[in-house]
Motif scaffolding. Structure first.
Motif, short mmCIF file in Angstrom:
data_model
loop_
_atom_site.label_atom_id
_atom_site.label_comp_id
_atom_site.label_asym_id
_atom_site.label_seq_id
_atom_site.Cartn_x
_atom_site.Cartn_y
_atom_site.Cartn_z
N PRO A 90 -12.09 -27.05 -27.04
CA PRO A 90 -11.10 -26.08 -27.53
C PRO A 90 -9.88 -26.02 -26.62
CG PRO A 90 -13.30 -25.13 -27.45
CD PRO A 90 -13.37 -26.43 -26.71
N VAL A 91 -8.76 -25.70 -27.21
CA VAL A 91 -7.50 -25.53 -26.46
C VAL A 91 -6.92 -24.18 -26.85
CG1 VAL A 91 -5.16 -26.39 -26.07
CG2 VAL A 91 -7.05 -28.01 -26.39
N GLN A 92 -6.58 -23.35 -25.89
CA GLN A 92 -6.02 -22.04 -26.20
C GLN A 92 -4.80 -21.77 -25.33
OE1 GLN A 92 -7.27 -17.65 -27.53
NE2 GLN A 92 -8.77 -18.68 -26.28
N VAL A 118 -1.63 -19.92 -29.93
CA VAL A 118 -2.39 -20.88 -30.74
C VAL A 118 -3.75 -21.12 -30.12
CG1 VAL A 118 -1.50 -22.92 -29.53
CG2 VAL A 118 -2.25 -23.13 -31.90
N GLN A 119 -4.72 -21.37 -31.00
CA GLN A 119 -6.06 -21.77 -30.58
C GLN A 119 -6.44 -22.99 -31.41
OE1 GLN A 119 -8.94 -20.09 -28.61
NE2 GLN A 119 -9.62 -22.21 -28.88
N ALA A 120 -6.79 -24.09 -30.75
CA ALA A 120 -7.23 -25.30 -31.47
C ALA A 120 -8.72 -25.51 -31.22
CB ALA A 120 -6.44 -26.52 -31.01
N ASN A 134 -6.39 -25.64 -36.22
CA ASN A 134 -5.38 -24.90 -35.46
C ASN A 134 -5.28 -23.48 -35.98
OD1 ASN A 134 -4.13 -26.00 -33.26
ND2 ASN A 134 -2.33 -26.72 -34.35
N LEU A 135 -5.35 -22.50 -35.09
CA LEU A 135 -5.22 -21.09 -35.47
C LEU A 135 -3.94 -20.54 -34.84
CD1 LEU A 135 -8.90 -20.07 -34.69
CD2 LEU A 135 -7.99 -20.77 -36.91
N PHE A 136 -2.99 -20.13 -35.68
CA PHE A 136 -1.70 -19.64 -35.20
C PHE A 136 -1.64 -18.13 -35.30
CE2 PHE A 136 -0.80 -23.91 -36.92
CZ PHE A 136 -0.18 -24.50 -35.83
N LEU A 143 -7.27 -15.24 -28.11
CA LEU A 143 -8.31 -14.64 -28.93
C LEU A 143 -9.49 -14.26 -28.04
CD1 LEU A 143 -8.30 -17.12 -31.97
CD2 LEU A 143 -7.10 -14.94 -31.75
N ASP A 144 -10.19 -13.19 -28.40
CA ASP A 144 -11.34 -12.80 -27.59
C ASP A 144 -12.50 -13.78 -27.82
OD1 ASP A 144 -13.21 -11.77 -29.74
OD2 ASP A 144 -11.48 -10.50 -30.10
#
Length: 240
Positions: A90-92, A118-120, A134-136, A143-144
């Motif tokens: 994961p990448v945040q 962003v969270q990938a 990808n979460l934008f 994100l927690d």
């Protein structure tokens, strides 16, 4: 069980339904993008999937802005999904304005579209990485941990479904299916453009109209898109 718990359970059941005869990978990944946005409280979601050569392509996005940001990521070969896919991790990034050294073109595009974090998440099954989600978010901050675990669980469930579905088919069929999925995505984008131009609506509304019509008439989204492009089906705003 709370209403949110029931909704999470419903979504996992929905994502496990990959063994039906008319399984459509594009519709499946579109549902995943929509459900990630719904359950994780993020502003938008994009999904990249690798072909049999390991080349990533955009296969789903929950909004037109997210789609354009993802396309820029692919064009410039930099961004969180690219890193999550190559590393399987994961990448945040809690503030994309601080990522301009790491991904100068992606960060500028994402911030310009209004996304500040962003969270990938990799779509991974053991050593096999199929793509990334990808979460934008339009706000800063990471994100927690609980939300990240739920997001990874959704990505893992989708990955297992795709791998399982692939295992039922011969390699040639799988390759053909993925290429067909990518072709279907191009067709859907063309149909969105037709509707957007013809009705004077934005592309997000055009896509919502197509999806609403397909569901109301129990049709595949790609069939509806093809008929719109061919001019044999006309939608109007009043039909939504």
């Amino acid at each position: 069980m709370s209403a949110s718990d029931r909704r999470v359970r419903e979504v996992f059941i929905e994502l496990s339904d990959t063994l039906v005869d008319d399984f459509d990978i594009i519709e499946f990944l579109d549902r995943l993008a929509a459900r990630c946005s719904e359950l994780l409280g993020v502003s938008a979601c994009g999904i990249l999937l690798a072909d049999h050569h390991g080349v990533l392509s955009l296969v789903a996005a929950s909004s037109e802005q997210a789609r354009l940001v993802e396309l820029g990521q692919l064009q410039n070969l930099e961004g969180p999904c690219m890193d999550a896919f190559s590393t399987g991790r994961p990448v945040q990034v809690g503030d994309l304005r601080d990522a301009r050294t790491r991904w100068p073109r992606f960060a500028a595009t994402a911030v310009g579209a209004g996304y500040l974090s962003v969270q990938a998440l990799p779509m991974r099954l053991r050593d096999s990485v199929l793509g990334a989600v990808n979460l934008f978010s339009r706000s800063t901050g990471e994100l927690d941990a609980e939300t990240v675990r739920l997001g990874q669980a959704l990505a893992d469930a989708a990955t297992i479904g795709i791998v399982h579905q692939r295992a039922l088919a011969r390699k040639e069929v799988v390759t053909e299916q993925l290429q067909s999925a990518l072709n279907s995505r191009i067709l859907i984008e063309q149909a969105k453009g037709f509707l957007s131009h013809g009705l004077g609506v934005d592309v997000d509304e055009a896509f919502a109209m197509m999806r609403s019509y397909a569901r109301a008439h129990n049709r595949r989204l790609t069939e509806v898109a093809d008929e719109i492009v061919q001019g044999t089906l006309t939608l109007s705003r009043s039909r939504d």
